[in-house]
Design an enzyme around this catalytic site. Structure first.
Site, PDB file in Angstrom:
ATOM      1  N   HIS A  91       7.677 -13.267   7.118  1.00 39.03           N
ATOM      2  CA  HIS A  91       8.581 -12.798   6.063  1.00 39.03           C
ATOM      3  C   HIS A  91       9.948 -12.531   6.671  1.00 39.03           C
ATOM      4  CE1 HIS A  91       9.777 -11.011   2.262  1.00 39.03           C
ATOM      5  NE2 HIS A  91      10.497 -10.189   3.013  1.00 39.03           N
ATOM      6  N   ASP A 170       6.057  -2.991  -7.629  1.00 38.46           N
ATOM      7  CA  ASP A 170       7.211  -3.395  -6.829  1.00 38.46           C
ATOM      8  C   ASP A 170       8.108  -4.354  -7.608  1.00 38.46           C
ATOM      9  OD1 ASP A 170       8.842  -3.739  -4.392  1.00 38.46           O
ATOM     10  OD2 ASP A 170       8.182  -5.802  -4.670  1.00 38.46           O
ATOM     11  N   ARG A 177      16.013  -1.503  -8.996  1.00 40.70           N
ATOM     12  CA  ARG A 177      16.856  -1.205  -7.825  1.00 40.70           C
ATOM     13  C   ARG A 177      18.046  -2.143  -7.772  1.00 40.70           C
ATOM     14  NH1 ARG A 177      13.094  -2.228  -3.257  1.00 40.70           N
ATOM     15  NH2 ARG A 177      14.884  -1.741  -1.950  1.00 40.70           N
ATOM     16  N   SER A 192       8.517  -2.104  -0.196  1.00 42.85           N
ATOM     17  CA  SER A 192       8.551  -3.240  -1.113  1.00 42.85           C
ATOM     18  C   SER A 192       7.998  -4.490  -0.418  1.00 42.85           C
ATOM     19  CB  SER A 192      10.016  -3.466  -1.546  1.00 42.85           C
ATOM     20  OG  SER A 192      10.179  -4.701  -2.169  1.00 42.85           O
ATOM     21  N   LYS A 196       3.719  -6.146  -0.773  1.00 41.99           N
ATOM     22  CA  LYS A 196       3.400  -7.525  -1.186  1.00 41.99           C
ATOM     23  C   LYS A 196       2.640  -8.257  -0.085  1.00 41.99           C
ATOM     24  CE  LYS A 196       7.715  -7.905  -2.254  1.00 41.99           C
ATOM     25  NZ  LYS A 196       9.056  -8.009  -2.738  1.00 41.99           N
TER      26      LYS A 196
HETATM   27  N1  URA Z   1      12.965  -7.973  -0.196  1.00 39.76           N
HETATM   28  C1  URA Z   1      11.996  -7.350  -0.889  1.00 39.76           C
HETATM   29  O1  URA Z   1      10.972  -7.929  -1.211  1.00 39.76           O
HETATM   30  N2  URA Z   1      12.193  -6.059  -1.210  1.00 39.76           N
HETATM   31  C2  URA Z   1      13.293  -5.363  -0.874  1.00 39.76           C
HETATM   32  O2  URA Z   1      13.393  -4.195  -1.182  1.00 39.76           O
HETATM   33  C3  URA Z   1      14.293  -6.031  -0.146  1.00 39.76           C
HETATM   34  C4  URA Z   1      14.099  -7.338   0.187  1.00 39.76           C
END
Ligand code: URA
Length: 441
Positions: A91, A170, A177, A192, A196
């Site tokens: 990621h 999220d 956000r 966040s 995931k």
């Molecule tokens: N990527 C995400 O999935 N969440 C965030 O808060 C920032 C970047």
């Protein structure tokens, strides 16, 4: 006395600098998912978290509550030839020109690991992996959980959209956000991303935490703290996690824009491509292969030997795409010449990302369409020699009316000096790493 769990009390507690209890966090995240905590209440709490921060225990509880808001995927039991497949994912916290997922996923899969890449779409100046792949005629981001498992077995690589029931709290919170100025918070970003990734069910995870003007984290110390928090969250959840800190002060590769970045990724898979993209792909591949139990493999061999390209073609075709089809090209281009002869000493990542966005490569609201062909290419990387009057940047758009706004974003974004620049970041862009502490995992 147990702490009150109604939203107003929870907001007040965080506003005043208190540490939220597990019960308060569970109640507010579950209430938000169920619709009993209003978006304005969640926004107020997010802003209080931005200002007051969270302890490691609160971040872990917040992450767990977001995972519990949906379904956790189970990728265990994937076996090929009687041997269990190891799952490993990467990621990136996002940057400009960051197309690394495209060559990296098939490259790692070509060594027999399973790479489930549940990716997102872009919002604002950073591009989204799904938007890039959708530039390929026929390719679809929708893959059912059953099909995802089957594709991991057949091809080893999947890049697709996360299903709606993966950490839905999220998804809803991120949308809030984004429009309430509450993205920039280490606890909220860490929870966040990791909610995931943990819910996705990968066995191992390599994080690429970007540092610089084109990244969420503009300083090394903030990026290192974000990386430490995420590595701890992953390790505590039983996911083998490590992080590389990589430079994002200048954009990655030579292009930002959907089809433009696919074309660059294909060049890398064909054994060419910009050096920084190749080196970062290899650096992350080495980490993923080591995390998947193959520490002694040299991933450069499968870029040179064509096995990564074969895996790419199979991965694209499995999702309806035609890997041989021509990519869309913008109707209009406009070029920016180097102002003098010398060395390119600065090319600002954020400015290039915003220019690509102005040209139509990114979206300004969730769900808006993006142009597959719009974007920016730059003809020199920071440190390269340039000649006065030669093209430095090319802008690509479907509508020439977009050029003025993109050019305004690029005003002051680059610098050419007569002296060679000192202290360039390493070509692989890796400027630090974070591993789990011996006590965790
Ligand atoms: N990527 C995400 O999935 N969440 C965030 O808060 C920032 C970047």
């Amino acid at each position: 006395m147990t702490a009150a769990t109604d939203p107003v009390s929870v907001i007040g507690a965080k506003r005043d600098g208190g540490e939220l209890t597990t019960g308060q966090i569970d109640a507010v995240v579950a209430g938000f998912t169920a619709g009993t905590v209003a978006p304005e209440q969640m926004s107020a709490l997010a802003m209080a978290i931005v200002w007051r921060g969270m302890s490691r225990r609160e971040i872990a509880d917040w992450t767990a509550a977001m995972i519990a808001s949906g379904r956790r995927m189970d990728l265990s039991g994937l076996a090929r030839g009687g041997r269990e497949l190891r799952t490993v994912d990467k990621h990136s916290t996002g940057g400009v020109g960051d197309k690394i997922t495209l060559p990296l996923t098939p490259l790692v899969a070509s060594y027999g690991l399973a790479v489930p890449q549940l990716s997102g779409r872009g919002l604002g100046h950073t591009g989204g992996t799904l938007d890039k792949l959708e530039a390929i005629p026929g390719w679809s981001a929708s893959v059912t959980p059953a099909r995802l498992r089957a594709q991991l077995l057949e091809v080893g690589a999947v890049i697709c959209a996360a299903s709606d029931d993966l950490a839905p709290a999220d998804r809803a919170l991120y949308a809030l956000r984004d429009v309430t100025g509450t993205v920039a918070s280490i606890p909220l970003i860490a929870a966040s991303i990791m909610s995931k990734k943990i819910a996705e069910g990968t066995g191992a995870l390599v994080l690429d935490v970007k540092v610089g003007s084109g990244a969420f984290m503009t300083t090394y110390d903030d990026a290192a703290e974000l990386a430490r928090v995420m590595v701890e969250l992953g390790s505590d959840a039983g996911v083998r996690t490590c992080a590389l800190l990589t430079d994002m002060s200048s954009p990655l590769g030579r292009s930002a824009g959907n089809a433009l970045e696919v074309a660059e990724a294909v060049e890398v898979l064909a054994g060419g491509g910009p050096r920084d993209v190749v080196e970062l792909t290899l650096a992350l591949a080495r980490e993923m292969l080591a995390a998947g139990g193959l520490p002694d493999v040299d991933p450069a061999e499968h870029l040179a030997g064509g096995q990564a390209m074969d895996a790419w073609r199979a991965m694209i075709a499995a999702q309806g795409g035609d890997p041989g089809a021509p990519l869309p090209r913008a109707a209009e281009t406009c070029s920016v010449a180097a102002p003098s002869s010398g060395f390119l000493t600065r090319l600002d990542a954020l400015a290039v990302g915003l220019a690509a966005w102005e040209l139509g490569a990114g979206r300004s609201a969730p769900g808006a369409a993006v142009s597959p062909s719009a974007g920016v290419t730059w003809h020199a990387a920071v440190g390269d020699r340039v000649s006065e009057g030669a093209p430095l940047l090319t802008l690509h758009a479907d509508d020439p009316a977009r050029f003025d706004r993109a050019l305004a974003r690029l005003d002051g974004a680059y610098e050419v000096t007569s002296d060679a620049p000192a202290g360039l970041p390493p070509v692989d862009r890796v400027i630090g790493r974070v591993d789990p502490s011996p006590a965790s995992g």
